[in-house]
Design a protein around this motif. Structure first.
Motif, PDB file in Angstrom:
ATOM      1  N   LEU A   1     -15.587   2.545 -19.528  1.00 10.63           N
ATOM      2  CA  LEU A   1     -14.229   2.021 -19.343  1.00 10.63           C
ATOM      3  C   LEU A   1     -14.232   0.497 -19.313  1.00 10.63           C
ATOM      4  O   LEU A   1     -13.357  -0.135 -19.917  1.00 10.63           O
ATOM      5  CB  LEU A   1     -13.619   2.568 -18.051  1.00 10.63           C
ATOM      6  CG  LEU A   1     -12.876   3.881 -18.177  1.00 10.63           C
ATOM      7  CD1 LEU A   1     -12.560   4.468 -16.800  1.00 10.63           C
ATOM      8  CD2 LEU A   1     -11.610   3.712 -18.981  1.00 10.63           C
ATOM      9  N   ASP A   2     -15.199  -0.085 -18.628  1.00 10.79           N
ATOM     10  CA  ASP A   2     -15.299  -1.550 -18.600  1.00 10.79           C
ATOM     11  C   ASP A   2     -15.476  -2.106 -20.006  1.00 10.79           C
ATOM     12  O   ASP A   2     -14.843  -3.094 -20.381  1.00 10.79           O
ATOM     13  CB  ASP A   2     -16.464  -2.002 -17.716  1.00 10.79           C
ATOM     14  CG  ASP A   2     -16.187  -1.847 -16.228  1.00 10.79           C
ATOM     15  OD1 ASP A   2     -15.019  -1.635 -15.852  1.00 10.79           O
ATOM     16  OD2 ASP A   2     -17.152  -1.938 -15.448  1.00 10.79           O
ATOM     17  N   LEU A   3     -16.327  -1.462 -20.778  1.00  8.93           N
ATOM     18  CA  LEU A   3     -16.573  -1.891 -22.154  1.00  8.93           C
ATOM     19  C   LEU A   3     -15.294  -1.786 -22.990  1.00  8.93           C
ATOM     20  O   LEU A   3     -14.941  -2.707 -23.730  1.00  8.93           O
ATOM     21  CB  LEU A   3     -17.691  -1.045 -22.771  1.00  8.93           C
ATOM     22  CG  LEU A   3     -18.121  -1.378 -24.185  1.00  8.93           C
ATOM     23  CD1 LEU A   3     -18.649  -2.810 -24.272  1.00  8.93           C
ATOM     24  CD2 LEU A   3     -19.197  -0.396 -24.648  1.00  8.93           C
ATOM     25  N   ALA A   4     -14.590  -0.679 -22.851  1.00 10.39           N
ATOM     26  CA  ALA A   4     -13.347  -0.477 -23.602  1.00 10.39           C
ATOM     27  C   ALA A   4     -12.284  -1.491 -23.184  1.00 10.39           C
ATOM     28  O   ALA A   4     -11.543  -2.003 -24.030  1.00 10.39           O
ATOM     29  CB  ALA A   4     -12.832   0.951 -23.393  1.00 10.39           C
ATOM     30  N   GLU A   5     -12.213  -1.786 -21.899  1.00 12.99           N
ATOM     31  CA  GLU A   5     -11.232  -2.760 -21.427  1.00 12.99           C
ATOM     32  C   GLU A   5     -11.534  -4.160 -21.941  1.00 12.99           C
ATOM     33  O   GLU A   5     -10.617  -4.938 -22.217  1.00 12.99           O
ATOM     34  CB  GLU A   5     -11.142  -2.714 -19.906  1.00 12.99           C
ATOM     35  CG  GLU A   5     -10.454  -1.443 -19.418  1.00 12.99           C
ATOM     36  CD  GLU A   5     -10.571  -1.206 -17.932  1.00 12.99           C
ATOM     37  OE1 GLU A   5     -11.270  -1.957 -17.222  1.00 12.99           O
ATOM     38  OE2 GLU A   5      -9.946  -0.223 -17.469  1.00 12.99           O
ATOM     39  N   LEU A   6     -12.806  -4.490 -22.088  1.00 12.59           N
ATOM     40  CA  LEU A   6     -13.174  -5.779 -22.668  1.00 12.59           C
ATOM     41  C   LEU A   6     -12.667  -5.904 -24.095  1.00 12.59           C
ATOM     42  O   LEU A   6     -12.269  -6.979 -24.536  1.00 12.59           O
ATOM     43  CB  LEU A   6     -14.695  -5.969 -22.663  1.00 12.59           C
ATOM     44  CG  LEU A   6     -15.335  -6.330 -21.337  1.00 12.59           C
ATOM     45  CD1 LEU A   6     -16.859  -6.300 -21.462  1.00 12.59           C
ATOM     46  CD2 LEU A   6     -14.873  -7.702 -20.877  1.00 12.59           C
ATOM     47  N   ASN A   7     -12.675  -4.786 -24.821  1.00 15.65           N
ATOM     48  CA  ASN A   7     -12.220  -4.782 -26.213  1.00 15.65           C
ATOM     49  C   ASN A   7     -10.711  -4.591 -26.328  1.00 15.65           C
ATOM     50  O   ASN A   7     -10.139  -4.816 -27.387  1.00 15.65           O
ATOM     51  CB  ASN A   7     -12.957  -3.704 -27.007  1.00 15.65           C
ATOM     52  CG  ASN A   7     -14.403  -4.064 -27.209  1.00 15.65           C
ATOM     53  OD1 ASN A   7     -14.724  -5.221 -27.438  1.00 15.65           O
ATOM     54  ND2 ASN A   7     -15.294  -3.093 -27.093  1.00 15.65           N
ATOM     55  N   GLY A   8     -10.079  -4.135 -25.262  1.00 15.37           N
ATOM     56  CA  GLY A   8      -8.621  -4.035 -25.233  1.00 15.37           C
ATOM     57  C   GLY A   8      -8.010  -2.934 -26.069  1.00 15.37           C
ATOM     58  O   GLY A   8      -6.832  -3.014 -26.415  1.00 15.37           O
TER      59      GLY A   8
ATOM     60  N   ALA B   1     -17.436  -0.342 -28.666  1.00  8.67           N
ATOM     61  CA  ALA B   1     -17.519  -1.776 -28.952  1.00  8.67           C
ATOM     62  C   ALA B   1     -16.896  -2.116 -30.303  1.00  8.67           C
ATOM     63  O   ALA B   1     -16.295  -3.179 -30.472  1.00  8.67           O
ATOM     64  CB  ALA B   1     -18.971  -2.234 -28.917  1.00  8.67           C
ATOM     65  N   ASN B   2     -17.002  -1.191 -31.260  1.00  8.66           N
ATOM     66  CA  ASN B   2     -16.456  -1.415 -32.596  1.00  8.66           C
ATOM     67  C   ASN B   2     -15.001  -0.948 -32.740  1.00  8.66           C
ATOM     68  O   ASN B   2     -14.411  -1.084 -33.806  1.00  8.66           O
ATOM     69  CB  ASN B   2     -17.319  -0.716 -33.644  1.00  8.66           C
ATOM     70  CG  ASN B   2     -18.681  -1.335 -33.782  1.00  8.66           C
ATOM     71  OD1 ASN B   2     -18.879  -2.509 -33.461  1.00  8.66           O
ATOM     72  ND2 ASN B   2     -19.637  -0.563 -34.256  1.00  8.66           N
ATOM     73  N   GLY B   3     -14.445  -0.357 -31.677  1.00  9.45           N
ATOM     74  CA  GLY B   3     -13.055   0.106 -31.722  1.00  9.45           C
ATOM     75  C   GLY B   3     -12.838   1.314 -32.605  1.00  9.45           C
ATOM     76  O   GLY B   3     -11.747   1.501 -33.143  1.00  9.45           O
ATOM     77  N   GLU B   4     -13.847   2.146 -32.761  1.00  9.80           N
ATOM     78  CA  GLU B   4     -13.783   3.319 -33.640  1.00  9.80           C
ATOM     79  C   GLU B   4     -13.267   4.535 -32.876  1.00  9.80           C
ATOM     80  O   GLU B   4     -14.033   5.359 -32.375  1.00  9.80           O
ATOM     81  CB  GLU B   4     -15.167   3.593 -34.221  1.00  9.80           C
ATOM     82  CG  GLU B   4     -15.708   2.429 -35.029  1.00  9.80           C
ATOM     83  CD  GLU B   4     -17.180   2.561 -35.379  1.00  9.80           C
ATOM     84  OE1 GLU B   4     -17.849   3.496 -34.878  1.00  9.80           O
ATOM     85  OE2 GLU B   4     -17.659   1.717 -36.143  1.00  9.80           O
ATOM     86  N   GLU B   5     -11.960   4.669 -32.813  1.00 15.00           N
ATOM     87  CA  GLU B   5     -11.327   5.720 -32.019  1.00 15.00           C
ATOM     88  C   GLU B   5     -11.765   7.125 -32.424  1.00 15.00           C
ATOM     89  O   GLU B   5     -12.051   7.961 -31.562  1.00 15.00           O
ATOM     90  CB  GLU B   5      -9.809   5.624 -32.114  1.00 15.00           C
ATOM     91  CG  GLU B   5      -9.250   4.395 -31.460  1.00 15.00           C
ATOM     92  CD  GLU B   5      -7.752   4.274 -31.649  1.00 15.00           C
ATOM     93  OE1 GLU B   5      -7.057   5.308 -31.603  1.00 15.00           O
ATOM     94  OE2 GLU B   5      -7.286   3.139 -31.852  1.00 15.00           O
TER      95      GLU B   5
ATOM     96  N   THR C   1      -7.571   5.228 -22.800  1.00 10.14           N
ATOM     97  CA  THR C   1      -6.936   6.494 -22.411  1.00 10.14           C
ATOM     98  C   THR C   1      -7.888   7.670 -22.605  1.00 10.14           C
ATOM     99  O   THR C   1      -7.989   8.543 -21.736  1.00 10.14           O
ATOM    100  CB  THR C   1      -5.645   6.720 -23.218  1.00 10.14           C
ATOM    101  OG1 THR C   1      -4.757   5.625 -22.957  1.00 10.14           O
ATOM    102  CG2 THR C   1      -4.976   8.028 -22.856  1.00 10.14           C
ATOM    103  N   LEU C   2      -8.589   7.695 -23.733  1.00 12.55           N
ATOM    104  CA  LEU C   2      -9.562   8.766 -23.977  1.00 12.55           C
ATOM    105  C   LEU C   2     -10.608   8.812 -22.865  1.00 12.55           C
ATOM    106  O   LEU C   2     -10.964   9.883 -22.364  1.00 12.55           O
ATOM    107  CB  LEU C   2     -10.279   8.554 -25.314  1.00 12.55           C
ATOM    108  CG  LEU C   2      -9.487   8.798 -26.579  1.00 12.55           C
ATOM    109  CD1 LEU C   2     -10.281   8.317 -27.793  1.00 12.55           C
ATOM    110  CD2 LEU C   2      -9.169  10.278 -26.713  1.00 12.55           C
ATOM    111  N   LEU C   3     -11.097   7.651 -22.481  1.00 11.27           N
ATOM    112  CA  LEU C   3     -12.139   7.588 -21.460  1.00 11.27           C
ATOM    113  C   LEU C   3     -11.609   7.962 -20.075  1.00 11.27           C
ATOM    114  O   LEU C   3     -12.303   8.630 -19.300  1.00 11.27           O
ATOM    115  CB  LEU C   3     -12.765   6.194 -21.428  1.00 11.27           C
ATOM    116  CG  LEU C   3     -13.551   5.812 -22.684  1.00 11.27           C
ATOM    117  CD1 LEU C   3     -13.927   4.339 -22.657  1.00 11.27           C
ATOM    118  CD2 LEU C   3     -14.795   6.680 -22.825  1.00 11.27           C
ATOM    119  N   LYS C   4     -10.396   7.566 -19.776  1.00 14.65           N
ATOM    120  CA  LYS C   4      -9.817   7.908 -18.475  1.00 14.65           C
ATOM    121  C   LYS C   4      -9.633   9.406 -18.319  1.00 14.65           C
ATOM    122  O   LYS C   4      -9.650   9.927 -17.209  1.00 14.65           O
ATOM    123  CB  LYS C   4      -8.478   7.189 -18.278  1.00 14.65           C
ATOM    124  CG  LYS C   4      -8.647   5.722 -17.955  1.00 14.65           C
ATOM    125  CD  LYS C   4      -7.317   5.055 -17.683  1.00 14.65           C
ATOM    126  CE  LYS C   4      -7.529   3.602 -17.295  1.00 14.65           C
ATOM    127  NZ  LYS C   4      -6.256   2.919 -17.014  1.00 14.65           N
TER     128      LYS C   4
END
Length: 71
Positions: free
Chosen positions: A49-56, A24-28, A62-65
């Protein structure tokens, strides 16, 4: 009365919560660290993945996939 047998489960819940926050915070880097080389259930992966896609954030997506699924 709680037994000591649920500690791995508690750690799993805490790790999942930390992973959601990092996504949610975009902390790669935090996401990479928390994922490690673990696998997860399909429902967990789909949710994250849904959460990451919401944040764009394409890198986190890619990490999650790339996470393998538990049998």
């Amino acid at each position: 009365m709680a037994s000591g047998n649920n500690k791995p489960h508690e750690q799993s819940i805490a790790n999942f919560a930390a992973l959601k926050t990092a996504i949610a915070n975009g902390e790669e880097e935090s996401v990479k660290s928390l994922l490690g080389d673990q696998s997860m259930q399909e429902l967990e992966k789909s949710y994250l993945l849904d959460l990451a896609e919401l944040n764009g954030n394409a890198n986190i997506i890619t990490l999650l996939k790339d996470i393998s699924l538990k049998p």
